[in-house]
Design an enzyme around this catalytic site. Sequence first.
Site, short mmCIF file in Angstrom:
data_model
loop_
_atom_site.label_atom_id
_atom_site.label_comp_id
_atom_site.label_asym_id
_atom_site.label_seq_id
_atom_site.Cartn_x
_atom_site.Cartn_y
_atom_site.Cartn_z
N ASP A 88 -73.33 -66.16 -85.09
CA ASP A 88 -73.14 -67.43 -84.37
C ASP A 88 -73.02 -68.59 -85.36
O ASP A 88 -73.56 -68.53 -86.47
CB ASP A 88 -74.33 -67.64 -83.41
CG ASP A 88 -74.01 -68.65 -82.32
OD1 ASP A 88 -72.83 -69.02 -82.16
OD2 ASP A 88 -74.96 -69.07 -81.64
N ASN B 126 -67.38 -65.07 -73.61
CA ASN B 126 -66.46 -65.79 -74.51
C ASN B 126 -65.03 -65.85 -73.97
O ASN B 126 -64.24 -66.69 -74.41
CB ASN B 126 -66.46 -65.18 -75.91
CG ASN B 126 -67.71 -65.45 -76.71
OD1 ASN B 126 -68.12 -64.64 -77.54
ND2 ASN B 126 -68.36 -66.60 -76.49
C1 IPE Z 1 -72.86 -65.14 -78.66
O1 IPE Z 1 -72.48 -66.37 -79.18
C2 IPE Z 1 -71.70 -64.21 -78.70
C3 IPE Z 1 -71.24 -63.84 -80.03
C4 IPE Z 1 -71.84 -64.09 -81.15
C5 IPE Z 1 -70.03 -63.11 -80.05
P1 IPE Z 1 -72.18 -67.60 -78.21
O2 IPE Z 1 -72.00 -68.78 -79.09
O3 IPE Z 1 -71.06 -67.29 -77.30
O4 IPE Z 1 -73.53 -67.70 -77.38
P2 IPE Z 1 -74.04 -68.80 -76.37
O5 IPE Z 1 -73.06 -68.87 -75.24
O6 IPE Z 1 -74.12 -70.08 -77.11
O7 IPE Z 1 -75.39 -68.33 -75.95
C1 IPE Z 2 -69.66 -67.42 -83.04
O1 IPE Z 2 -69.52 -68.75 -83.36
C2 IPE Z 2 -68.34 -66.74 -82.81
C3 IPE Z 2 -68.12 -66.34 -81.42
C4 IPE Z 2 -68.94 -66.52 -80.44
C5 IPE Z 2 -66.86 -65.70 -81.11
P1 IPE Z 2 -69.35 -69.87 -82.27
O2 IPE Z 2 -67.90 -70.08 -82.02
O3 IPE Z 2 -70.16 -69.59 -81.06
O4 IPE Z 2 -69.96 -71.13 -83.02
P2 IPE Z 2 -70.80 -72.33 -82.40
O5 IPE Z 2 -71.95 -71.75 -81.68
O6 IPE Z 2 -69.87 -73.09 -81.49
O7 IPE Z 2 -71.20 -73.13 -83.59
MG MG Z 3 -72.07 -70.07 -80.52
#
Ligand code: IPE
Ligand code: IPE
Ligand code: MG
Length: 255
Positions: free
Chosen positions: A22, A70
């Site tokens: 994340d 996602n």
């Molecule tokens: C969790 O990350 C899913 C992945 C790392 C692929 P998100 O960034 O989507 O999680 P939430 O929605 O903030 O909990």
């Molecule tokens: C994790 O990084 C990647 C995926 C969930 C695909 P994020 O895209 O969730 O990054 P933040 O949470 O917005 O920083």
């Molecule tokens: Mg995230």
Amino acid sequence: MTKTVSIERPDNLPRHLAIIMDGNGRWAKRRFMPRIMGHRQGAKTVKEIVTAVRELDIPYLTLYAFSKENWSRPREEVDALMDLLYDYLQKEVDELLGNRIRLRAIGELDRLPPRVKTLLFDTMEKTSKNFEMQLILALSYGSRSEITEAARKIAQKCVDGELTPSQIDEELFASYLYTSDIPDPDLIIRTSGEQRLSNFLLYQAAYSEFYITQTLWPDFDRKELLKALHDYSRRERRFGKTSEQILLRCTGSES
Ligand code: IPE
Ligand code: IPE
Ligand code: MG
């Protein structure tokens, strides 16, 4: 002269390491860049961490790459993530084969764009004879639907007379999950500080250890990984027993 910091390999490594990758978006935002730049940098981290885990001889690595939730991100971001996944598979297949890593995937894979799905299945097939390490990508993955789907299949077997409700125990239930032949994760690392599972391996994480770091995924590296592994190696996993029982290795008694 640059000083190299060498960190020792911890003795007690997890058999199965899972990572919730994340913080890509925040990494980009801090640099006034579009989110996709964070994802691109995150893909580089994936390569570094896969190599490190292989070198450490950890047999199972699961990476949460794309959740079911996602799919509701902006269309351009989803498309860019699918392109990155395609590029990763295309570029890394030789590396996976060379390092004897088997690629697997868990999740609702039918929802992936056809060209990504085809390449994914092709890569899984090509690497299927590798046993040294399994790299499991959680793609379009949602734990609640994994569990619900398992319940539906078991119910159908009962209706068809192939199973009776009294035969349903934890072992049987787990055999209907995507992870039927994969041990539960011993350690789950989440980068970027969030303290939640976000629908990841809810059933399998019953006794997993958690390690949360503020480091954003694109900044996570081998050194950070070793820090997490050292932290894990110092923990006492009690599984409901007392500390004294663990120290005396009293494994024979249930009470
Ligand atoms: C969790 O990350 C899913 C992945 C790392 C692929 P998100 O960034 O989507 O999680 P939430 O929605 O903030 O909990
Ligand atoms: C994790 O990084 C990647 C995926 C969930 C695909 P994020 O895209 O969730 O990054 P933040 O949470 O917005 O920083
Ligand atoms: Mg995230």
